[in-house]
Write a protein that holds these residues in place. Structure first.
Motif, short mmCIF file in Angstrom:
data_model
loop_
_atom_site.label_atom_id
_atom_site.label_comp_id
_atom_site.label_asym_id
_atom_site.label_seq_id
_atom_site.Cartn_x
_atom_site.Cartn_y
_atom_site.Cartn_z
N GLU A 164 1.85 -12.17 -5.98
CA GLU A 164 2.09 -11.11 -5.73
C GLU A 164 0.44 -10.19 -4.72
OE1 GLU A 164 4.18 -7.09 -7.09
OE2 GLU A 164 4.79 -8.42 -6.84
N PRO A 165 0.31 -9.66 -3.79
CA PRO A 165 -0.61 -8.77 -3.26
C PRO A 165 -0.51 -7.65 -3.76
CG PRO A 165 0.92 -9.08 -1.17
CD PRO A 165 1.29 -9.98 -2.44
N CYS A 166 -1.83 -7.16 -4.12
CA CYS A 166 -2.30 -5.70 -4.43
C CYS A 166 -1.94 -4.53 -3.61
CB CYS A 166 -3.64 -5.77 -3.82
SG CYS A 166 -4.32 -4.05 -4.95
N HIS A 167 -0.38 -3.83 -4.03
CA HIS A 167 0.03 -2.26 -3.76
C HIS A 167 -0.58 -1.75 -4.30
CE1 HIS A 167 1.52 -3.25 -7.97
NE2 HIS A 167 1.84 -1.92 -7.99
N CYS A 168 -1.73 -1.02 -5.21
CA CYS A 168 -2.34 -0.01 -5.41
C CYS A 168 -4.24 -0.31 -6.11
CB CYS A 168 -1.69 0.46 -6.77
SG CYS A 168 -1.73 2.09 -7.17
N PHE A 169 -4.99 0.05 -5.88
CA PHE A 169 -5.93 0.05 -6.55
C PHE A 169 -6.63 0.89 -6.87
CE2 PHE A 169 -7.33 0.09 -2.39
CZ PHE A 169 -7.94 1.14 -1.83
N TYR A 204 -5.06 -2.37 -9.75
CA TYR A 204 -4.51 -1.31 -10.47
C TYR A 204 -3.60 -2.41 -11.77
CZ TYR A 204 -2.16 2.97 -11.54
OH TYR A 204 -1.32 3.88 -12.44
N ARG A 205 -3.53 -3.02 -11.23
CA ARG A 205 -3.30 -3.74 -12.59
C ARG A 205 -3.86 -4.64 -13.54
NH1 ARG A 205 0.45 -7.33 -8.07
NH2 ARG A 205 -1.47 -7.58 -7.11
N VAL A 206 -4.76 -4.42 -12.99
CA VAL A 206 -6.01 -5.09 -14.34
C VAL A 206 -5.69 -4.21 -15.41
CG1 VAL A 206 -8.41 -5.58 -14.76
CG2 VAL A 206 -6.86 -6.26 -12.57
N LEU A 256 -15.53 10.03 -10.74
CA LEU A 256 -14.92 10.40 -10.67
C LEU A 256 -13.59 8.54 -10.27
CD1 LEU A 256 -13.79 11.64 -8.22
CD2 LEU A 256 -15.64 10.60 -6.49
N VAL A 257 -13.06 9.14 -10.48
CA VAL A 257 -11.73 8.33 -11.00
C VAL A 257 -10.52 8.64 -9.57
CG1 VAL A 257 -10.04 7.32 -11.65
CG2 VAL A 257 -11.92 7.77 -12.76
N MET A 258 -10.51 7.26 -7.97
CA MET A 258 -9.87 7.62 -7.23
C MET A 258 -8.85 6.27 -7.14
SD MET A 258 -12.58 8.50 -3.86
CE MET A 258 -13.23 7.61 -4.18
N THR A 259 -7.71 7.11 -7.12
CA THR A 259 -6.06 5.54 -6.99
C THR A 259 -5.65 5.75 -5.90
OG1 THR A 259 -6.12 5.85 -9.47
CG2 THR A 259 -4.33 4.85 -8.10
N PHE A 260 -5.93 4.52 -4.49
CA PHE A 260 -4.95 4.13 -3.61
C PHE A 260 -3.67 3.44 -4.09
CE2 PHE A 260 -9.37 5.08 -2.94
CZ PHE A 260 -9.43 6.52 -2.06
N ALA A 261 -2.66 3.28 -3.21
CA ALA A 261 -1.37 3.68 -3.13
C ALA A 261 -0.53 3.39 -1.70
CB ALA A 261 -0.45 3.12 -4.12
N LYS A 262 0.26 2.19 -1.86
CA LYS A 262 1.09 2.17 -0.79
C LYS A 262 1.44 3.44 -0.74
CE LYS A 262 0.56 -2.53 0.35
NZ LYS A 262 1.38 -4.14 0.31
N SER A 263 2.48 3.40 0.20
CA SER A 263 3.58 4.92 0.54
C SER A 263 4.67 4.56 -0.27
CB SER A 263 3.89 4.91 1.79
OG SER A 263 4.74 5.63 2.16
N GLY A 264 4.82 5.36 -1.32
CA GLY A 264 5.89 4.43 -2.06
C GLY A 264 6.00 4.43 -3.32
N PHE A 265 4.85 4.21 -3.80
CA PHE A 265 4.31 3.14 -4.68
C PHE A 265 4.42 4.32 -5.95
CE2 PHE A 265 1.09 3.07 -8.58
CZ PHE A 265 2.14 1.17 -8.31
N LYS A 266 5.37 4.01 -7.09
CA LYS A 266 5.82 4.60 -8.56
C LYS A 266 5.20 4.51 -9.34
CE LYS A 266 9.35 7.99 -6.43
NZ LYS A 266 8.18 8.64 -5.58
N ASP A 267 4.18 4.77 -10.11
CA ASP A 267 3.28 4.06 -11.53
C ASP A 267 4.98 4.30 -12.67
OD1 ASP A 267 2.84 2.86 -14.02
OD2 ASP A 267 1.00 3.76 -13.13
N ARG A 268 5.80 4.52 -12.67
CA ARG A 268 6.85 4.33 -13.93
C ARG A 268 6.75 3.45 -15.40
NH1 ARG A 268 9.91 4.00 -9.56
NH2 ARG A 268 10.93 5.20 -8.92
#
Length: 108
Positions: free
Chosen positions: A1-6, A66-68, A85-97
């Motif tokens: 599955e492709p990376c959706h968040c990094f 992000y999943r690593v 400095l920590v930055m997280t980038f995600a596809k629109s609509g991603f929620k880390d439940r």
């Protein structure tokens, strides 16, 4: 599955071993959905890779899925903190439940 968040980690100081670098488990992004049994299976098959701890200089960038599985090792120095400095980038609509559930343990 492709990376959706990094994640992007940029240390603001040099991070040597005593400062407690970020430890990552390469390939673990493929097994984090059902972690415990998948880790055991990977270990049994001999496909579980050893953790790595990149030593970064101030201003370097560590970019990873992000999943690593990752963690900050202990900073055993008495001389300084380890500002990053920590930055997280995600596809629109991603929620880390998983890490940020809708209910807190304080919700009673």
């Amino acid at each position: 599955e492709p990376c959706h968040c990094f994640n992007v980690f940029i240390p603001l100081v040099d991070v040597s071993l005593p400062f407690g670098p970020t430890e990552l488990r390469p390939g673990s992004h493929k097994i984090t959905r059902n972690l415990a049994p998948m880790m055991l299976a990977a270990k049994a098959r001999g496909t579980l890779r050893k953790p790595v701890m990149p030593l970064l200089r101030a201003g370097d960038a560590l970019i990873f899925d992000y999943r690593v599985l990752h963690r900050g090792r202990a900073n055993i120095t008495k001389e300084s903190d380890r500002p990053i400095l920590v930055m997280t980038f995600a596809k629109s609509g991603f929620k880390d439940r998983l890490n940020f559930p809708s209910k807190s343990i304080d919700d009673r």
